[in-house]
Each structure stands twice: as structure tokens, then as C-alpha cells.
Design a protein around this motif. Sequence first.
Motif, PDB file in Angstrom:
ATOM      1  N   ASP A  23      10.886  28.044   9.863  1.00 59.61           N
ATOM      2  CA  ASP A  23      10.400  27.748  11.201  1.00 59.61           C
ATOM      3  C   ASP A  23       9.199  26.795  11.188  1.00 59.61           C
ATOM      4  O   ASP A  23       8.586  26.537  12.201  1.00 59.61           O
ATOM      5  CB  ASP A  23      10.019  29.055  11.907  1.00 59.61           C
ATOM      6  CG  ASP A  23       8.984  29.852  11.118  1.00 59.61           C
ATOM      7  OD1 ASP A  23       8.749  29.492   9.921  1.00 59.61           O
ATOM      8  OD2 ASP A  23       8.412  30.797  11.675  1.00 59.61           O
ATOM      9  N   GLN A  24       8.852  26.301  10.003  1.00 61.53           N
ATOM     10  CA  GLN A  24       7.761  25.324   9.947  1.00 61.53           C
ATOM     11  C   GLN A  24       8.287  24.035   9.319  1.00 61.53           C
ATOM     12  O   GLN A  24       9.143  24.070   8.447  1.00 61.53           O
ATOM     13  CB  GLN A  24       6.596  25.859   9.093  1.00 61.53           C
ATOM     14  CG  GLN A  24       5.942  27.099   9.682  1.00 61.53           C
ATOM     15  CD  GLN A  24       4.789  27.568   8.807  1.00 61.53           C
ATOM     16  OE1 GLN A  24       4.029  26.752   8.301  1.00 61.53           O
ATOM     17  NE2 GLN A  24       4.692  28.870   8.635  1.00 61.53           N
ATOM     18  N   SER A  25       7.707  22.921   9.779  1.00 59.27           N
ATOM     19  CA  SER A  25       8.199  21.650   9.255  1.00 59.27           C
ATOM     20  C   SER A  25       7.732  21.466   7.804  1.00 59.27           C
ATOM     21  O   SER A  25       6.746  22.049   7.365  1.00 59.27           O
ATOM     22  CB  SER A  25       7.680  20.497  10.102  1.00 59.27           C
ATOM     23  OG  SER A  25       6.275  20.389   9.961  1.00 59.27           O
ATOM     24  N   VAL A  26       8.515  20.661   7.071  1.00 57.25           N
ATOM     25  CA  VAL A  26       8.085  20.231   5.738  1.00 57.25           C
ATOM     26  C   VAL A  26       7.409  18.885   5.929  1.00 57.25           C
ATOM     27  O   VAL A  26       7.946  18.006   6.600  1.00 57.25           O
ATOM     28  CB  VAL A  26       9.289  20.119   4.788  1.00 57.25           C
ATOM     29  CG1 VAL A  26       8.880  19.423   3.498  1.00 57.25           C
ATOM     30  CG2 VAL A  26       9.869  21.495   4.499  1.00 57.25           C
ATOM     31  N   ARG A  27       6.222  18.726   5.376  1.00 59.32           N
ATOM     32  CA  ARG A  27       5.432  17.524   5.633  1.00 59.32           C
ATOM     33  C   ARG A  27       5.369  16.642   4.390  1.00 59.32           C
ATOM     34  O   ARG A  27       4.917  17.066   3.324  1.00 59.32           O
ATOM     35  CB  ARG A  27       4.028  17.924   6.085  1.00 59.32           C
ATOM     36  CG  ARG A  27       4.047  18.754   7.358  1.00 59.32           C
ATOM     37  CD  ARG A  27       2.727  19.392   7.693  1.00 59.32           C
ATOM     38  NE  ARG A  27       2.317  20.456   6.758  1.00 59.32           N
ATOM     39  CZ  ARG A  27       2.799  21.701   6.776  1.00 59.32           C
ATOM     40  NH1 ARG A  27       3.729  22.041   7.673  1.00 59.32           N
ATOM     41  NH2 ARG A  27       2.368  22.595   5.916  1.00 59.32           N
ATOM     42  N   VAL A  28       5.866  15.429   4.547  1.00 56.22           N
ATOM     43  CA  VAL A  28       5.860  14.473   3.431  1.00 56.22           C
ATOM     44  C   VAL A  28       4.855  13.381   3.753  1.00 56.22           C
ATOM     45  O   VAL A  28       4.833  12.849   4.862  1.00 56.22           O
ATOM     46  CB  VAL A  28       7.253  13.840   3.235  1.00 56.22           C
ATOM     47  CG1 VAL A  28       7.207  12.789   2.111  1.00 56.22           C
ATOM     48  CG2 VAL A  28       8.286  14.912   2.930  1.00 56.22           C
ATOM     49  N   ARG A  29       4.020  13.064   2.784  1.00 58.32           N
ATOM     50  CA  ARG A  29       3.025  12.016   2.976  1.00 58.32           C
ATOM     51  C   ARG A  29       3.091  11.110   1.743  1.00 58.32           C
ATOM     52  O   ARG A  29       3.055  11.589   0.611  1.00 58.32           O
ATOM     53  CB  ARG A  29       1.660  12.683   3.080  1.00 58.32           C
ATOM     54  CG  ARG A  29       0.494  11.805   3.452  1.00 58.32           C
ATOM     55  CD  ARG A  29      -0.655  12.720   3.961  1.00 58.32           C
ATOM     56  NE  ARG A  29      -0.949  13.772   2.963  1.00 58.32           N
ATOM     57  CZ  ARG A  29      -1.795  13.609   1.952  1.00 58.32           C
ATOM     58  NH1 ARG A  29      -2.398  12.461   1.769  1.00 58.32           N
ATOM     59  NH2 ARG A  29      -2.017  14.601   1.105  1.00 58.32           N
ATOM     60  N   ALA A  30       3.283   9.805   1.958  1.00 52.18           N
ATOM     61  CA  ALA A  30       3.282   8.864   0.850  1.00 52.18           C
ATOM     62  C   ALA A  30       2.310   7.757   1.182  1.00 52.18           C
ATOM     63  O   ALA A  30       2.464   7.084   2.203  1.00 52.18           O
ATOM     64  CB  ALA A  30       4.680   8.304   0.618  1.00 52.18           C
ATOM     65  N   GLU A  31       1.268   7.578   0.354  1.00 54.61           N
ATOM     66  CA  GLU A  31       0.252   6.588   0.716  1.00 54.61           C
ATOM     67  C   GLU A  31      -0.421   5.994  -0.507  1.00 54.61           C
ATOM     68  O   GLU A  31      -0.436   6.596  -1.586  1.00 54.61           O
ATOM     69  CB  GLU A  31      -0.797   7.223   1.639  1.00 54.61           C
ATOM     70  CG  GLU A  31      -1.526   8.388   0.979  1.00 54.61           C
ATOM     71  CD  GLU A  31      -2.444   9.127   1.953  1.00 54.61           C
ATOM     72  OE1 GLU A  31      -2.104   9.179   3.156  1.00 54.61           O
ATOM     73  OE2 GLU A  31      -3.487   9.637   1.521  1.00 54.61           O
ATOM     74  N   THR A  32      -0.952   4.792  -0.294  1.00 54.98           N
ATOM     75  CA  THR A  32      -1.789   4.193  -1.315  1.00 54.98           C
ATOM     76  C   THR A  32      -3.213   4.325  -0.839  1.00 54.98           C
ATOM     77  O   THR A  32      -3.524   4.025   0.310  1.00 54.98           O
ATOM     78  CB  THR A  32      -1.449   2.710  -1.505  1.00 54.98           C
ATOM     79  OG1 THR A  32      -1.443   2.073  -0.229  1.00 54.98           O
ATOM     80  CG2 THR A  32      -0.084   2.534  -2.149  1.00 54.98           C
ATOM     81  N   THR A  33      -4.055   4.794  -1.738  1.00 58.85           N
ATOM     82  CA  THR A  33      -5.454   5.002  -1.345  1.00 58.85           C
ATOM     83  C   THR A  33      -6.360   4.978  -2.560  1.00 58.85           C
ATOM     84  O   THR A  33      -6.036   5.580  -3.587  1.00 58.85           O
ATOM     85  CB  THR A  33      -5.617   6.341  -0.590  1.00 58.85           C
ATOM     86  OG1 THR A  33      -7.004   6.622  -0.442  1.00 58.85           O
ATOM     87  CG2 THR A  33      -4.964   7.483  -1.346  1.00 58.85           C
ATOM     88  N   ASP A  34      -7.451   4.266  -2.468  1.00 54.92           N
ATOM     89  CA  ASP A  34      -8.457   4.213  -3.531  1.00 54.92           C
ATOM     90  C   ASP A  34      -7.848   3.950  -4.904  1.00 54.92           C
ATOM     91  O   ASP A  34      -8.161   4.634  -5.878  1.00 54.92           O
ATOM     92  CB  ASP A  34      -9.248   5.535  -3.598  1.00 54.92           C
ATOM     93  CG  ASP A  34     -10.010   5.786  -2.320  1.00 54.92           C
ATOM     94  OD1 ASP A  34     -10.338   4.784  -1.648  1.00 54.92           O
ATOM     95  OD2 ASP A  34     -10.254   6.962  -2.000  1.00 54.92           O
ATOM     96  N   ILE A  88      11.706  17.743   8.970  1.00 55.25           N
ATOM     97  CA  ILE A  88      10.930  17.038   7.953  1.00 55.25           C
ATOM     98  C   ILE A  88      10.060  16.012   8.641  1.00 55.25           C
ATOM     99  O   ILE A  88      10.561  15.135   9.351  1.00 55.25           O
ATOM    100  CB  ILE A  88      11.838  16.337   6.930  1.00 55.25           C
ATOM    101  CG1 ILE A  88      12.725  17.377   6.211  1.00 55.25           C
ATOM    102  CG2 ILE A  88      10.996  15.584   5.893  1.00 55.25           C
ATOM    103  CD1 ILE A  88      13.725  16.758   5.243  1.00 55.25           C
ATOM    104  N   ASP A  89       8.749  16.142   8.434  1.00 56.49           N
ATOM    105  CA  ASP A  89       7.792  15.253   9.059  1.00 56.49           C
ATOM    106  C   ASP A  89       7.285  14.286   7.994  1.00 56.49           C
ATOM    107  O   ASP A  89       6.664  14.710   7.016  1.00 56.49           O
ATOM    108  CB  ASP A  89       6.634  16.122   9.594  1.00 56.49           C
ATOM    109  CG  ASP A  89       5.638  15.267  10.337  1.00 56.49           C
ATOM    110  OD1 ASP A  89       6.049  14.283  10.964  1.00 56.49           O
ATOM    111  OD2 ASP A  89       4.441  15.588  10.253  1.00 56.49           O
ATOM    112  N   ALA A  90       7.572  12.996   8.131  1.00 56.74           N
ATOM    113  CA  ALA A  90       7.211  12.059   7.067  1.00 56.74           C
ATOM    114  C   ALA A  90       6.233  11.016   7.550  1.00 56.74           C
ATOM    115  O   ALA A  90       6.399  10.456   8.637  1.00 56.74           O
ATOM    116  CB  ALA A  90       8.473  11.392   6.525  1.00 56.74           C
ATOM    117  N   LYS A  91       5.180  10.784   6.757  1.00 56.87           N
ATOM    118  CA  LYS A  91       4.187   9.766   7.089  1.00 56.87           C
ATOM    119  C   LYS A  91       4.073   8.809   5.915  1.00 56.87           C
ATOM    120  O   LYS A  91       3.883   9.244   4.767  1.00 56.87           O
ATOM    121  CB  LYS A  91       2.823  10.419   7.323  1.00 56.87           C
ATOM    122  CG  LYS A  91       2.705  11.098   8.660  1.00 56.87           C
ATOM    123  CD  LYS A  91       1.333  11.739   8.777  1.00 56.87           C
ATOM    124  CE  LYS A  91       1.217  12.506  10.089  1.00 56.87           C
ATOM    125  NZ  LYS A  91       0.184  13.555  10.007  1.00 56.87           N
TER     126      LYS A  91
END
Lengths: 376, 274
Positions: A278-289, A243-246
Amino acid sequence: MPLDYADLFETAPCGYVLTDKEGRITRANATFAKWVGWAPHELQGRRFADLLPIAVRIFYESHVAPMLHVQGSVSEIALDVLHAEGHKLPMLINGAAVRDDHGQVASLRFAVFTATQRRNYEQTLLHSRNEAQASVLSERAESELREQFIAVLGHDLRNPLAAIAGGARMLLKEQLSERGSMILRLIDGSVVRAGGLIDNVLDFARGRLGGGITLTRNDQEPLEPVLRQVIGELRAISPDHWIDAKFAIDALVDCDHVRMGQLLSNLLGNALTHGAKDQSVRVRAETTDGSFIIAVANGGEPIPSAALERLFQPFFRGGSHDRQEGLGLGLHIASEIARAHGGKLTVSSDPVETCFTFTMPMGGLPRNSRGRQHSR
Amino acid sequence: MMLSGQTGKSEGTGAILRLNARTAGSGEQAIMFAHGFGCDQNMWRYVSPAFEDRFRTVLFDYVGSGGADIDAYVIEKYATLDGYAQDVVDLARALEIKDGIFVGHSVSAMIGLIAARQAPELFSKLVLVAPSPCYIDEADYVGGFNRAQILELLDFLDSNHMGWSQAMAPMIMANPDRPELGEELAGSFCRSDPEIAKRFARTTFLSDNRGDLGAIEAQVLILQCREDLIAPLAVGDYVHAAIPGSELVVMKATGHCPNLSAPEETIAAITAFV
């Protein structure tokens, strides 16, 4: 040829009844007399209301007569008239008051029409409507019972689950073999998953029972630790799935923290179940606009476009997989949580990646700027 | 006629608005006219103006009738006449009526009796027009109907639902016969929600309020019509006998609505009493 008014009156294709101001018949035409089975002279002197069944008389006295006096006319009154032999004749009646020079009601005139077929038709309509209503009501009652059952079951499952979790925690303190420790981790993961399922089921039942999703908003504390904890829990359940988290949350997000955790847990659980291992799960949590966004993406087979539309409906399961589907409530509840926050949950899916994106407008205050953080 | 601008408590003003109350006339004493099952305050349009020179007249619609607030309709409250009587009490208090006169037609006669017992200070005189405490015959009592006939009425209102609402539809249009009635009346007279009309009929015709008769502080006048199908002579006699000191006037008017069919005689009879 001069018009024969007497004949027109007597044999008109509708009944004519003339009465004095109190409703006593002064004259009825041959058509009406024939319909009701009396000789015209036998009708004279009777009150018009006396030709009505008692129930209809009350209606006549309490509605029709007042309207004639105040309004001067009535039209399309549906009522029954008694035949001389006692049976009821469905009829439609128009009436008019004739006034004297002082504006006082002097006499009444009625035009009477047979309405047997129309009444039959109305009764049939009424009957079907009542049946339809009854069946809707009983279905509603049944489904309510079902949902109450679900709610109670979900609630009751929490107690034994808490006992299992407690027992597992106690076992952690014991000296365990490697195999025992592994089993304990599995138990712990299962407890987390089962807890999530119960939350979803309860929310769903509550929504159906009219409670909807309630929010306890919090704009004082950072949301990020809550989301990180969810990610941590799911990592523990699926240690082999990367799990790839940003995180780039630059402001306090005015939202329900527990719900937001549930939303992420549902999306992440979905991605871990359906995404290519075989692929990562990508989590992105952000504040924008002025928006807050949580996006969860995974690789693997795209979701068929036909299924995309129904993805957020309750009990929808993709179909191709069989085992790990669960109840099909996770995405539904996630979208309901999004809606409750005034936001939305969308999905895009192609052969490269499937991505669920939650977006909600930011009402929260800007926070001291923090650098972007990257985790694992 | 105008909407009363009383500055009572908010609850009181609520009753005035809820019941679409209208006051007119000048005078110390108030005279309240209450309509019966089926129509609305316009039942009194030929009678109430005759009292405006001496009294403050009060007209209103029961919840579910005429221009009253339909959202105020509560099934349980209006399942008995007590609920309607409570509204009469609320309204009279909101209008600060004391020692007033209550004129009730048909089912309102009983509603007035109940209200006068609940709050004796409100009305010192009651006029019961075509009253009936119980419409169904029972043992020695003659109400004029048997139970089956009343159930048939309720059934009629039910099965006639469609015909009835259609019958009501033309009232929405302007009334070419009597343009002086104006749009407002043409739109509302005798028009009521069929569901509520059915419930009002049930409350009215299945109630047995004989227990509400008996001695009462207020002076009571009973106006009885001849040939009244709904409240026959025997019922008027019964009410008269059951209220000690009451006065019974049998009118020349026939039918159930002397306030419409014989307004002059009705005015004269009420005037003589008050």
C-alpha cells in the motif's frame, strides 16, 4: 675435579663421528656406536655415507657434502641412519669441516642426535597437512563443478525462455479475449523476471569461476532511458504497485548501461517483493557532488539489524517470507555490480522506510544541464 | 664477478637475468660452468677463477636453484632435461658464445650433451664431470640404483620436507665459520624451494638419457671420480664407450663433487683438455 674429556667424548649424550675429508670414519664415540648397533672399531674406515640408506646418500652427496665444503658447517639436517640390523634410525645431524693452514678441508666432525619422536611428530603434521590440502582441493573441485553446472543450466534456460517470449509476441497479434490478453501480460512479466534471474545466476557462477563481473563502459549515451525501460518493465509486472521515479542525471555517467539496468532491476524487484503493497516504491537516480546515485526505497517492515549485515551475501534470504524469496542472488549481484564500478551499495532500514543506495564516483564529462524530471 | 651487460635481444638478455648468469675473465673463448642437482653456481667457486686469465668464464643457476628467477619455473618445461638444455642454449646465444667450452657437473653433463646436439655451433668442447645418463639399473646397464631406491629418494625428499626446510633455514643466517663467503652465498647456497627440488630430483634421477650419448661433433672429456656413490665407475666407462672419441680421466678424488673436494685436480684435468 679435572674434566675427563675421553669419557665426555665416548659417553656423551649425543653421537660423535669424526671423518677424514672424504667422509671416511676415523673415530666414532661409544654413544653413536651403540645407537647404530656396531662396535666402535667396526665403524672405523667406513664412509659416513655408507651408514645412510641409499636415498639419503644421494641427499648427503648432493647437498650436505657440498655445504660442508663451501660453508664449513651444516646444522639440523634431518636424515635416517642405518642400524647394523638394517632398520632406519631417524636422526638430526650437525656437521663442521676442520680446515688446515691452507684453508683446505682436512677433516669433518659430526654431532648426531636421535630424533624419533620429533620425526613422528613431523610425519603426523605432514600427514594432517596433506589431508587438509586434499580435502580443500576436492571441495574446490566439487564446488567448481557445481558452479559450472549452474552456469550451463542458466545459459541453456535462455533459449526456451526466448522461445516463450517470441511465442507471446506472436500471440499479441492475434485476436484475444480480455482474459487471454491478461494471461499474455502475465506471461510477458514472467519472462522478464525469469530473464533477470538467469542473468543473476550466470553472473554469480561467472564470479565464482573467476570471471568476475566484466564491464562494457559507455560514456557517450545517456543512461536515463535504460533505467526508465527497466522501471517500465517492472511496472508491467506489478501493475498494482505504485513506482515513483525521479531522475536528475545532469551528466553522462561512465558506466556499463546493461549492468546499471540490472542493478536497478534487482533493487526494484526486491523492493516490489518485500515492500508494503500500500506504499509506493520510490526510485531516485541523480548526479550530485561528483557522484552518481541510484536509491530505491520502500515502506513496510524494517529488515532486522542482524540480517542487514548479511544481506549482500549470495543465497541470503531474509527468512521470514517464504515464497517469493528467489535464490537470494539479486542483492549480491547488485553489490558486485556496484563494486565493479568502483562504487558501493548500502542499505538503511527503519520502520518508516527501507532504502538501498548505490553510489559511484563520477568519471564522466558534464553534460548540458537539463532540468529535473519527474515521472509519475 | 659482474652481471654481464650484453646488449642482446630482449629475449637474450632475459636468459641472462633469468639464469642469474655471471661472467668474468678475459679471453676470446668462453667456458661455461653448469652446476648439478642440489646446489648452484657456487659449486664452481674454487674452479672457475683459475680459468679467468685465459677465458671468459660463465656461471649461472638453473631455474629453481640459487639466484635464478623462480617465477620462470614452468613445471612442464623442466619435467625433462630438454627444458634445462634449452636454457643453456638460450644463455649461450644471449652471450654470443661460439665454439665455447661447456663444463657440466652431474646432471648438467647430460644437459650439456643435449644442448650441444641442439646447437652444435655453441660448444666445441664438453667436459662431463661425474656424468650419468641413467641412474637406474636396466637389463645389462648398471646405473647404480634400482627403481625402488630412486623412488625412496623422492619419497625421502617428500617426507623430509619439514626437516629439510628447517635444515635450510640456518643458511639464511650469516656464516660465522667462513665470513669471506659473504651474505649472498650464505643466503642461497644449496637452498632451494623443496617443491622444486623434488621435481628437479624427479627429472634428474628418473630420466634415461642414454639415447643422447653417441657420436657428437664436440670433443668430449669425462671426469670420473673414484668411490662416487651417485655416478659409479661403471657408468663413466659406459659413457666413455658410448661416445666415440671421448676421453676418460679417472681422478684420484673421491665422492661426487670433485669441484669442491679436489678443485686443484679438477682444474688440472680441465686445463689439460682445453
